[in-house]
Write an enzyme that holds these catalytic residues in place. Sequence first.
Site, PDB file in Angstrom:
ATOM      1  N   TYR A 181       0.818  -1.220   0.000  1.00 20.38           N
ATOM      2  CA  TYR A 181       0.000   0.000   0.000  1.00 20.38           C
ATOM      3  C   TYR A 181       0.849   1.266   0.000  1.00 20.38           C
ATOM      4  O   TYR A 181       0.317   2.369   0.063  1.00 20.38           O
ATOM      5  CB  TYR A 181      -0.946  -0.001   1.202  1.00 20.38           C
ATOM      6  CG  TYR A 181      -2.091  -0.960   1.031  1.00 20.38           C
ATOM      7  CD1 TYR A 181      -1.854  -2.320   0.966  1.00 20.38           C
ATOM      8  CD2 TYR A 181      -3.398  -0.524   0.928  1.00 20.38           C
ATOM      9  CE1 TYR A 181      -2.877  -3.227   0.797  1.00 20.38           C
ATOM     10  CE2 TYR A 181      -4.434  -1.426   0.765  1.00 20.38           C
ATOM     11  CZ  TYR A 181      -4.169  -2.769   0.701  1.00 20.38           C
ATOM     12  OH  TYR A 181      -5.193  -3.657   0.539  1.00 20.38           O
ATOM     13  N   LYS A 239       4.322 -14.273   5.748  1.00 20.43           N
ATOM     14  CA  LYS A 239       4.635 -15.257   4.713  1.00 20.43           C
ATOM     15  C   LYS A 239       6.147 -15.172   4.478  1.00 20.43           C
ATOM     16  O   LYS A 239       6.629 -14.973   3.346  1.00 20.43           O
ATOM     17  CB  LYS A 239       3.834 -14.961   3.438  1.00 20.43           C
ATOM     18  CG  LYS A 239       3.870 -16.043   2.384  1.00 20.43           C
ATOM     19  CD  LYS A 239       3.052 -17.270   2.721  1.00 20.43           C
ATOM     20  CE  LYS A 239       3.251 -18.327   1.646  1.00 20.43           C
ATOM     21  NZ  LYS A 239       2.511 -19.563   1.890  1.00 20.43           N
ATOM     22  N   ASP A 257      -5.692  -6.212   5.529  1.00 25.69           N
ATOM     23  CA  ASP A 257      -6.874  -5.794   4.778  1.00 25.69           C
ATOM     24  C   ASP A 257      -7.729  -7.014   4.453  1.00 25.69           C
ATOM     25  O   ASP A 257      -8.941  -7.052   4.707  1.00 25.69           O
ATOM     26  CB  ASP A 257      -6.398  -5.096   3.483  1.00 25.69           C
ATOM     27  CG  ASP A 257      -7.535  -4.415   2.746  1.00 25.69           C
ATOM     28  OD1 ASP A 257      -8.658  -4.408   3.272  1.00 25.69           O
ATOM     29  OD2 ASP A 257      -7.303  -3.899   1.637  1.00 25.69           O
TER      30      ASP A 257
END
Length: 332
Positions: free
Chosen positions: A124, A171, A228
């Site tokens: 983002y 991750k 999100d």
Amino acid sequence: MDYAITLIPGDGIGPEVSEAAVRVVDAVCPGIRWRRVDAGASAVETHGTPLPEGVIEAVRETRVALKGPCTTPVGKGFSSVNVALRQALELYVSLRPVDTLPGVKTHHEDVQLVVFRENTEGLYAGMEHEPVEGVVESLRMVSEHASRRFAKFAYEWCRFEGHRKVHLVHKASIMKLSDGLFLDVAREVASDYPFIETDDILIDHLCMSLVLDPTPFDVLVMENLFGDLLSDLCAGLVGGLGLVPGANIGDRYAVFEAVHGSAPDIAGKGIANPIALIRSAAMMLKHIGERDGSARVERAVRTVLEKGEALTGDLGGSATTRQITDAIIREL
Ligand code: NAI
């Protein structure tokens, strides 16, 4: 008490649910002076830009804002006002409590989760470019500074609110450097809080585990994009987007908004569920020290849901936004 608070009604269902939240807040805390400013698609029409300078100025002056959702065009057009606001005001934490509510039918009982989403970096950061035609690069930005202040906030919040179990979500098996840095820094912060149990979990594994059984989880801490996506998944566990509140918090300012977007499919019909924004307003009242007013709003919402007489369509009822708001105000 006499407060000034910025109100950003937003787009789509934003003005409808904002009006509902303002009515509820005014009923418990009549001393609030609302400073209304437009942002998003509505501001493009009135000011020629989605984020007029006056919006940032207003929040800087009042320090606290209640915000409806703002539309972001897909694939083209202006960049997200929501992201720009969080970056401009350094609202580096997104805090979203997700809990089972009385009277709302769900697959699981007794869900009590808190999603912490880093709000300023990751994908983002908005750094995209096309180095050669047909190839686009998008930069996933993770810094030690932003990861540390975010993790520190999450752990301080857990300490203060009595939460004792944190999962760091990542991750780092694939994004070894970026999520690796986030994980290292968050673990370092965690070591200052030995009374809080910390574990880490891969985002894909977590998604499956939450859908099967969310009850072993408590506080989930993660970077921007994962936060999100996971916020919507968690909203689905407790009855949908119409219910889940949120706060964007930094060191100086705080903007309270629901997890949901501008819901163009139901906008203008007067049928949106205002509870998510009303509960965001309850979080805002707690933030400004109006703990009693905040608790009264939360109790009134729960009573209305439990009675089940004035529910909106997303909850299986046929009440309008105004009718469910009236019912909440009656319970106050
Ligand atoms: P959305 O959250 O607006 O809607 C998803 C689905 O949930 C729709 O079917 C909608 O009708 C329903 N829904 C959402 N809120 C509801 C409510 N309060 N009551 C009843 N039903 C509700 O997500 P979508 O469609 O992906 O996004 C629409 C727009 O909102 C986009 O432009 C997006 O960028 C923007 N958006 C803005 C956010 C913000 O301002 N913080 C957050 C998420 C999306």
